[in-house]
Design a protein around this motif. Structure first.
Motif, short mmCIF file in Angstrom:
data_model
loop_
_atom_site.label_atom_id
_atom_site.label_comp_id
_atom_site.label_asym_id
_atom_site.label_seq_id
_atom_site.Cartn_x
_atom_site.Cartn_y
_atom_site.Cartn_z
N LEU A 1 -0.15 -11.60 10.41
CA LEU A 1 0.21 -12.14 9.32
C LEU A 1 -1.58 -12.33 8.97
O LEU A 1 -2.06 -13.13 7.53
N SER A 2 -2.48 -12.37 9.54
CA SER A 2 -3.91 -12.94 9.30
C SER A 2 -4.27 -11.68 8.37
O SER A 2 -5.90 -11.65 7.76
N ASP B 1 1.89 -12.27 20.23
CA ASP B 1 1.44 -13.32 19.46
C ASP B 1 0.41 -12.97 19.14
O ASP B 1 -0.20 -13.30 18.01
N TYR C 1 1.34 -9.98 15.90
CA TYR C 1 2.13 -11.01 14.85
C TYR C 1 0.66 -11.92 14.13
O TYR C 1 0.84 -11.93 13.07
N ARG C 2 -0.17 -12.77 15.12
CA ARG C 2 -1.46 -13.12 14.76
C ARG C 2 -1.90 -12.38 13.28
O ARG C 2 -2.48 -13.07 12.46
#
Lengths: 329, 122
Positions: free
Chosen positions: B27-28, B20, B23-24
């Protein structure tokens, strides 16, 4: 190229197709709806050959062991021998017990299955009409609180199944149901975890199930429910939810109107926009998102970027592929 | 028998802890997030986990051919070395954040780096 046999006939298969596409191209009238691995309407049995794992995702263990898989998610690599699902394994009879109109467009159905069902509030079931049309509807009922299964059915313009449920059925009639499916539900444990729930339209129904399940399980964390609609009459449980927020001081209800001017107690905002404005930090929150696919998918990403763990985000996009030439509203 | 990189780093629990965060970060980062726009998040997260397991020296069914196929369509969107490096940077930051010892981070980054040509279809 894999060789596919369905009910004894050989299918012509083009590279890159799913098994469902090959079946439909071949003129087989097989049931399907979302085409994206969610609704499980197209469940079918593979009796010879290996189906990839992706095509079994979300299929119940007991069914998957019998060879059931989702043809809409299956890009075959092996030769497969397929059979349509047998009714008795998937569908059971259920009787309409109560029918209410919650708004112009939404009716509430209480249904009693012939065989008691094990389910979680917030899961969904597939309802089938006598023409073979199948649609998914979420469960608003809570097993430990309610005798019957509760569904909220939005009437769609030209909607074959929804219009039949609204107009073609009376109390006492028997219909076919299958399920439950889906993993958008409340699990006890972590009773102090705060919960955000965002739903549009009848996306409220699974959320109502989850909220009632959590509250009756003694959930201690906050529960914030944002219900969105374009018009005020779309907030079809406004009175009941307002009442519930008076009964439980950890339950908060935000009625949101997205397109028309509105006034207190309604908020003029899209439900998801207001939710993320109200809660910019979702670290350690549990999140439930149900309703229109663009809202659910956008909100899933926003919730994740706001700090929620993916395992804590439960998304249930109400996906329905267009089966007709006329467009729905 | 010496313990493997995967065991030292913490096995499946480490993958679960890292996925997580990693992946965060990806995506950010607007420099690379658009490559992840069209994908089902659950599915994507599953792929990230498989990738991390491989990079951590754990169980995997990595194949260069699959990696090439999976990224081929991103070539049209302009996928280039700088994007690969940005994502690799997020992986490194994730491991630092999780306080993974630097000698292990080096080993992970070496495995991740070995996928460069497959990801970029070179």
């Amino acid at each position: 190229m894999p060789h596919l046999i369905f009910s004894g006939s050989t299918l012509s298969y083009n590279k890159g197709q799913t098994v469902l596409e090959a079946l439909l191209d071949g003129g087989f009238d097989v049931p399907y709806s979302c085409k994206e691995g969610n609704c499980q309407t197209c469940l079918m049995r593979c009796v010879e050959g290996e189906v990839e794992e992706d095509a079994k995702r979300g299929v119940k263990d007991t069914l998957s062991k019998q060879g059931y898989f989702l043809p809409c998610m299956c890009h075959p690599t092996d030769n497969l021998v397929l059979q349509p699902s047998t009714d008795t394994e998937l569908f059971c009879a259920a009787t309409i017990r109560v029918k209410n109109l919650l708004s112009d467009k939404v009716c509430q159905l209480f249904i009693e299955p012939a065989i008691p069902l094990y389910y979680h509030a917030g899961q969904f079931m597939n309802l089938r009409n006598d023409q073979g049309g199948v649609r998914s509807y979420s469960l608003a009922s809570v097993p430990k609180l309610d005798t019957y299964l509760e569904f909220h059915v939005a009437r769609m313009r030209n909607g074959e199944v929804s219009n039949w449920l609204h107009n073609g059925l009376d109390v006492g009639d028997v219909i076919d149901v299958s399920g439950p499916f889906g993993n958008c539900f409340y699990l006890p444990g972590k009773p102090d975890q705060d919960m955000l729930l965002v739903g549009t339209g009848t996306g409220l129904s699974p959320l109502l199930g989850v909220v009632r399940d959590a509250l009756s399980s003694g959930h201690k964390g906050k529960l914030l429910l944002f219900h969105g609609s374009r018009k005020e009459e779309g907030l079809y449980l406004h009175k009941e939810l307002t009442e519930l927020s008076r009964l439980y001081n950890n339950f908060y209800y935000y009625p949101c109107i997205s397109t028309e001017r509105t006034s207190y107690p309604y908020k003029a905002s899209r439900a998801d926009d207001l939710a993320f404005k109200t809660l910019p930090d979702l670290k350690d929150w549990r999140v439930f998102l149900c309703g229109s696919p663009p809202m659910v998918e956008g909100a899933q990403r926003k919730a994740f970027l706001a700090g929620a763990n993916m395992n804590d985000i439960h998304a249930d996009p109400f996906k329905m592929r267009e089966l007709r030439s006329e467009k729905r509203d | 028998m010496g313990s493997s990189l995967y065991d030292e780093i913490g096995g499946t629990a480490a993958v679960e802890a890292a996925v997580d965060i990693f992946y965060r970060k990806v995506l950010s980062d607007t420099a690379v997030s658009h490559f992840f726009d069209d994908v089902d998040m659950e599915r994507q997260r599953g792929k990230q986990k498989a990738f991390l397991s491989m990079a951590f020296g754990g169980p995997n069914n990595y194949s260069g051919v699959d990696m090439r196929k999976a990224h081929a369509h991103l070539k049209d969107k302009g996928l280039a070395s700088r994007h690969f490096n940005a994502v690799a940077g997020h992986l490194q930051d994730t491991l630092k954040e999780l306080k993974v010892p630097s000698n292990l981070i080096d080993q992970v980054m070496a495995i991740a780096g070995s996928t460069h040509d497959d990801v970029l279809n070179i």
